[in-house]
Design a protein around this motif. Structure first.
Motif, short mmCIF file in Angstrom:
data_model
loop_
_atom_site.label_atom_id
_atom_site.label_comp_id
_atom_site.label_asym_id
_atom_site.label_seq_id
_atom_site.Cartn_x
_atom_site.Cartn_y
_atom_site.Cartn_z
N THR A 122 0.85 -1.19 0.00
CA THR A 122 0.00 0.00 0.00
C THR A 122 0.89 1.24 0.00
OG1 THR A 122 -1.55 -1.24 1.37
CG2 THR A 122 -1.92 1.13 1.17
N VAL A 123 0.62 2.14 -0.92
CA VAL A 123 1.43 3.35 -1.03
C VAL A 123 0.53 4.55 -0.74
CG1 VAL A 123 2.84 4.74 -2.59
CG2 VAL A 123 2.85 2.25 -2.79
N ARG A 124 0.95 5.36 0.23
CA ARG A 124 0.15 6.55 0.56
C ARG A 124 1.01 7.79 0.47
NH1 ARG A 124 -1.93 3.06 4.56
NH2 ARG A 124 -4.15 2.65 4.21
N ASP A 125 0.36 8.91 0.34
CA ASP A 125 1.05 10.22 0.39
C ASP A 125 2.20 10.29 -0.60
OD1 ASP A 125 -0.64 10.78 2.43
OD2 ASP A 125 0.79 10.18 4.00
N LEU A 126 1.98 9.75 -1.78
CA LEU A 126 3.03 9.78 -2.79
C LEU A 126 3.45 11.22 -3.05
CD1 LEU A 126 4.61 8.06 -4.84
CD2 LEU A 126 2.72 8.41 -6.43
N PHE A 127 4.73 11.48 -2.98
CA PHE A 127 5.31 12.81 -3.26
C PHE A 127 4.80 13.91 -2.32
CE2 PHE A 127 5.55 11.31 -7.91
CZ PHE A 127 6.81 10.76 -7.70
N ARG A 128 4.15 13.53 -1.21
CA ARG A 128 3.61 14.60 -0.37
C ARG A 128 4.71 15.57 0.09
NH1 ARG A 128 -0.02 13.88 4.85
NH2 ARG A 128 -1.62 13.66 3.25
N ASP A 129 5.87 15.01 0.41
CA ASP A 129 6.95 15.87 0.87
C ASP A 129 7.89 16.28 -0.27
OD1 ASP A 129 5.91 15.62 3.41
OD2 ASP A 129 6.97 13.72 3.75
N PHE A 130 7.41 16.10 -1.49
CA PHE A 130 8.25 16.41 -2.66
C PHE A 130 7.46 17.26 -3.65
CE2 PHE A 130 9.63 12.61 -0.62
CZ PHE A 130 11.00 12.67 -0.63
N PRO A 131 7.20 18.52 -3.23
CA PRO A 131 6.32 19.37 -4.05
C PRO A 131 6.82 19.53 -5.49
CG PRO A 131 7.40 20.63 -2.28
CD PRO A 131 7.67 19.20 -2.01
N ALA A 132 8.13 19.51 -5.68
CA ALA A 132 8.64 19.71 -7.04
C ALA A 132 8.19 18.56 -7.94
CB ALA A 132 10.16 19.81 -7.02
N ARG A 133 8.10 17.35 -7.38
CA ARG A 133 7.69 16.22 -8.21
C ARG A 133 6.17 16.18 -8.38
NH1 ARG A 133 11.35 11.24 -7.39
NH2 ARG A 133 10.09 10.61 -9.18
N LEU A 134 5.47 16.62 -7.34
CA LEU A 134 4.00 16.67 -7.43
C LEU A 134 3.56 17.50 -8.61
CD1 LEU A 134 2.34 17.21 -3.95
CD2 LEU A 134 2.00 15.35 -5.58
#
Ligand code: ADP
Ligand code: MG
Length: 537
Positions: A122-134
């Motif tokens: 289960t993958v959650r919060d993908l890129f949450r701490d990586f705004p540049a990738r979001l």
């Protein structure tokens, strides 16, 4: 979608026969892939998340003939580095499963958990701490579309695996997993398409391909697998389109699901970061394999005789050289095909007198300076394009209500498009309402679509809105698509009155010399060219 792809590949490598994929908010909310594969032993679960840790390569020579979908040991650590990941896995040999939770690369929690054999990631919060990738992610509906396409492709490559895809709580795909490609295809492309498909069975090429009368206006229905790895390949698409040469109208593409079986050492799968492109050791041979297998399947099973098709490319063109010279004029103003509007000559065309029809495709007309051949389809497209475009500006698109609503069966991808473009489609005269899981009722359509083959036309218009295709903004796309589907076709006989009316309408458009796709609507042979050709000058 890339995360989903990696997780599905892991499940397939683990010999799973059931794979359930769940995605929320385009994968940003949650991605969960659960399988009933061999599982990961408790002693190795943490190791699986280490960089370059893989169980799929045991000796250096394995690298020359890779049989598994994964082999780099990069997916799990890369995903865990940019998201919150939870894994429960139980290997067949163990009594209980084990559990591991990581966040941005760090292990946060581990332990044992009761679990059936298999693995759930289960993958959650993908890129949450990586705004540049979001920022690089598309809208969640676009990403949902990519995910459903991805899962659909794998379900076609592995018809013996039961795939279930749940997007934002809705089951959008469920394949039977009974080993039949046609049955998997029913779920992906609908019953009618699946039923019509022709079988390809040659020793190295297998799959299903559409008969010529069943086509789509985008290439996104071509699926290729090499040793059951889903790949994008220019060579394979070219071989395929070449096999259909002369059987499809320009701009039309077949629907195909083809697997090419090659010795593992003849394919290099290590050329692309997402492993979605491969390199063949013998490109020409691969081309011929696909081309011949597909062409043969078409010839053997095509329901209509091929008499009306144009000659295939191998047939020499018998136009005498002298005549070719007539049309290869030296100076600019003697060009046969006029440049698109915006360039030198004014876009307007002179008043033309219709003389007749050629090959049921071109209108022959006379102008103040020589002869004009007008492509009836392209010309009509131009006329309809401008009419719809102007109607849309004034919110006055003509609507045709259907006495009997038609039902259309859509694919997961088409369903996504419908949900996304709901209101805007209504602006163009479409009244489409849900009617069951994969079925929609169409109650009205823009009048330009006419009365024939409405089901096919509506589906093609929906396809043309697929964002996967590089094209201008969608209002222009739908207008082009409606014009294209509403326009008279090549091969259709027109009466004198119809031809006159079409030419008169073309004269009044703002860019009569090109169709909305940018192709010429007409070819002009000037009086000067005629005189030169006949040796009068
Ligand atoms: P790769 O697939 O290239 O080996 P990954 O990072 O995707 O690398 O996975 C690392 C390892 O974790 C795999 O080699 C495999 O041993 C194990 N693994 C990952 N997912 C699963 C799964 N669903 N079932 C069983 N084993 C898995
Ligand atoms: Mg992997």
């Amino acid at each position: 979608a890339s995360v989903v792809k990696e997780l599905i590949e892991n499940s397939l490598d683990a010999a799973a026969t059931q794979i359930t994929v769940e995605a929320r908010s385009g994968g940003l909310g949650l991605i969960r892939v659960a399988d009933n594969g061999v599982g990961i032993g408790c002693g190795e679960l943490e190791k699986a998340f280490e960089r370059y840790a893989t169980s799929k390569v045991s000796s250096l020579s394995d690298l020359d003939s890779i049989r598994s979908l994964g082999f780099r040991g990069e997916a799990l650590p890369s995903i865990a580095a940019v998201a919150g990941v939870e894994t429960i896995s139980c290997a067949g040999s163990e009594l209980a499963g084990c559990y591991l939770r990581l966040k941005n690369g760090q292990v946060i929690e581990k332990g044992t958990r009761g679990s059936p054999q298999g693995t759930t990631v289960t993958v959650r919060d993908l890129f949450r701490d990586f705004p540049a990738r979001l920022k690089f992610l598309k809208s969640s509906s676009t990403e949902n579309g990519h995910i459903s396409n991805m899962v659909s492709q794998y379900s076609l490559a592995f018809p013996e695996v039961r795939f279930t895809l749940i997007i934002d709580g809705r089951v959008v795909l469920k394949t039977p997993g009974n080993g039949s490609l046609r049955d998997a295809l029913v779920q992906v492309y609908g019953v009618e398409t699946a039923r019509a498909m022709l079988k390809v069975t040659s020793p190295q090429v297998s799959g299903l391909i559409s008969p010529p009368e069943l086509s789509r206006s985008s290439r996104s229905y071509l699926s290729f697998f090499v040793n059951r790895r889903w790949v994008q390949s220019r060579i394979l698409s070219r071989a395929l389109e070449e096999a259909y040469h002369g059987l499809l109208m320009t701009g039309k593409h077949p629907i195909t699901t083809i697997n090419l079986s090659l010795p593992y050492e003849d394919v290099d799968v290590n050329v692309h970061p997402a492993k979605s492109e491969v390199r063949f050791r013998q490109e020409q041979r691969v081309f011929t394999l696909i081309h011949n297998a597909v062409r043969m399947a078409l010839m053997e099973q095509m329901p209509v005789p091929m008499l009306r098709s144009e000659p295939s490319r191998e047939t020499p063109v018998s136009l005498p050289i002298e005549r070719m010279e007539v049309i290869s004029m030296p100076e600019a103003e003697e060009r046969l095909v006029e440049p698109p509007p915006g360039e030198s000559p004014p876009p307007r065309i002179p008043i033309l007198r219709v003389l007749g029809q050629l090959s049921n495709t071109y209108i022959i007309a006379e102008g103040p300076d020589g002869l004009y051949l007008i492509d009836q389809h392209a010309a009509h497209e131009r006329v309809l394009f401008e009419r719809i475009w102007q109607g849309r500006a004034g919110r006055g698109v003509e609507v045709q209500g259907l006495l009997e609503p038609i039902t259309i069966e859509v694919t997961a991808r088409q369903g996504e498009i419908l949900r996304r473009r709901w209101e805007s489609l209504a602006d163009y005269g479409f009244a489409i309402e849900p009617f069951g899981e994969r079925t929609y009722l169409v109650r009205s359509v823009p009048s330009v679509l006419g009365g024939h083959n409405l089901t096919q036309k509506v589906l093609e218009v929906i396809d043309s809105l697929d964002e996967g295709d590089a094209s201008p903004d969608w209002e222009e796309r739908i207008t082009i698509s409606l014009a294209c589907h509403g326009a008279v076709k090549a091969g259709q006989q027109l009466s004198d009155a119809e031809m006159k009316e079409l030419v008169r309408q073309l004269e009044q458009t703002s860019s009569p010399r090109t169709c909305p796709h940018g192709r010429p609507t007409m070819v002009h042979l000037s009086s000067w060219q005629l005189e030169k050709g006949f040796g009068r000058r």
